[in-house]
Design a protein around this motif. Sequence first.
Motif, PDB file in Angstrom:
ATOM      1  N   LEU A   1       2.791  15.226  -0.165  1.00 39.65           N
ATOM      2  CA  LEU A   1       1.486  15.575   0.404  1.00 39.65           C
ATOM      3  C   LEU A   1       0.358  14.885  -0.354  1.00 39.65           C
ATOM      4  N   ASN A   2       0.476  14.837  -1.663  1.00 34.48           N
ATOM      5  CA  ASN A   2      -0.538  14.151  -2.475  1.00 34.48           C
ATOM      6  C   ASN A   2      -0.547  12.646  -2.188  1.00 34.48           C
ATOM      7  N   LEU A   3       0.621  12.048  -2.068  1.00 32.32           N
ATOM      8  CA  LEU A   3       0.692  10.621  -1.733  1.00 32.32           C
ATOM      9  C   LEU A   3       0.112  10.363  -0.344  1.00 32.32           C
ATOM     10  N   ASP A   4       0.400  11.243   0.601  1.00 34.30           N
ATOM     11  CA  ASP A   4      -0.137  11.105   1.947  1.00 34.30           C
ATOM     12  C   ASP A   4      -1.670  11.103   1.901  1.00 34.30           C
ATOM     13  N   SER A   5      -2.238  12.026   1.157  1.00 33.04           N
ATOM     14  CA  SER A   5      -3.695  12.082   1.018  1.00 33.04           C
ATOM     15  C   SER A   5      -4.242  10.832   0.345  1.00 33.04           C
ATOM     16  N   LEU A   6      -3.543  10.346  -0.664  1.00 30.98           N
ATOM     17  CA  LEU A   6      -3.987   9.145  -1.364  1.00 30.98           C
ATOM     18  C   LEU A   6      -3.919   7.921  -0.449  1.00 30.98           C
ATOM     19  N   TYR A   7      -2.859   7.803   0.334  1.00 32.29           N
ATOM     20  CA  TYR A   7      -2.753   6.682   1.276  1.00 32.29           C
ATOM     21  C   TYR A   7      -3.858   6.755   2.340  1.00 32.29           C
ATOM     22  N   GLU A   8      -4.154   7.963   2.810  1.00 30.53           N
ATOM     23  CA  GLU A   8      -5.247   8.121   3.779  1.00 30.53           C
ATOM     24  C   GLU A   8      -6.575   7.707   3.152  1.00 30.53           C
TER      25      GLU A   8
END
Length: 166
Positions: free
Chosen positions: A85-92
């Motif tokens: 979830l943190n990586l998803d937010s960072l990629y966004e």
Amino acid sequence: MFGSTNSGANAYARVGVETGVAAASPHKLIVMLFEGAMVAISAAIQQMQAGDVQAKGKSISKAITIIDEGLRASLDKKVGGEIALNLDSLYEYMSNRLVIANLKNQPAILDEVYQLLRGLKDAWESIAPTQSTASAQPPVQPAVQSAPKASAYDTLAPMQSRLVKA
């Protein structure tokens, strides 16, 4: 008569990349995605400085595509939990920053995203499976682990390796 040298070199490069992708482990494919996005951002910085608006836009679009359709799409949020979830937010965040950099012609923002990608790539490479680990344990783990505590590789590899599942 025989085509340009440049088109021959491009064809050779495409074959090299395709061969590299076909032979790469799931872990290496993620490294290649990071590298591809970083190369596109580096090109965009140079193109921005040269005033080549069309090429800059293409390079930034390429980086966004790699981040969104490669890195972000490969996350397995069921297995990865909070890290995914943190990586998803960072990629966004990175994709949004690239759009802003493109609109406002700000190479500093491109550099910011480049540095974030480099940090993630370095971290990803630091958890590369050893040859004995890779042969003893497949990179994609089932969602339920019987081991008491999973290693960083066991947690991160399934999230990013989903893109290469058959």
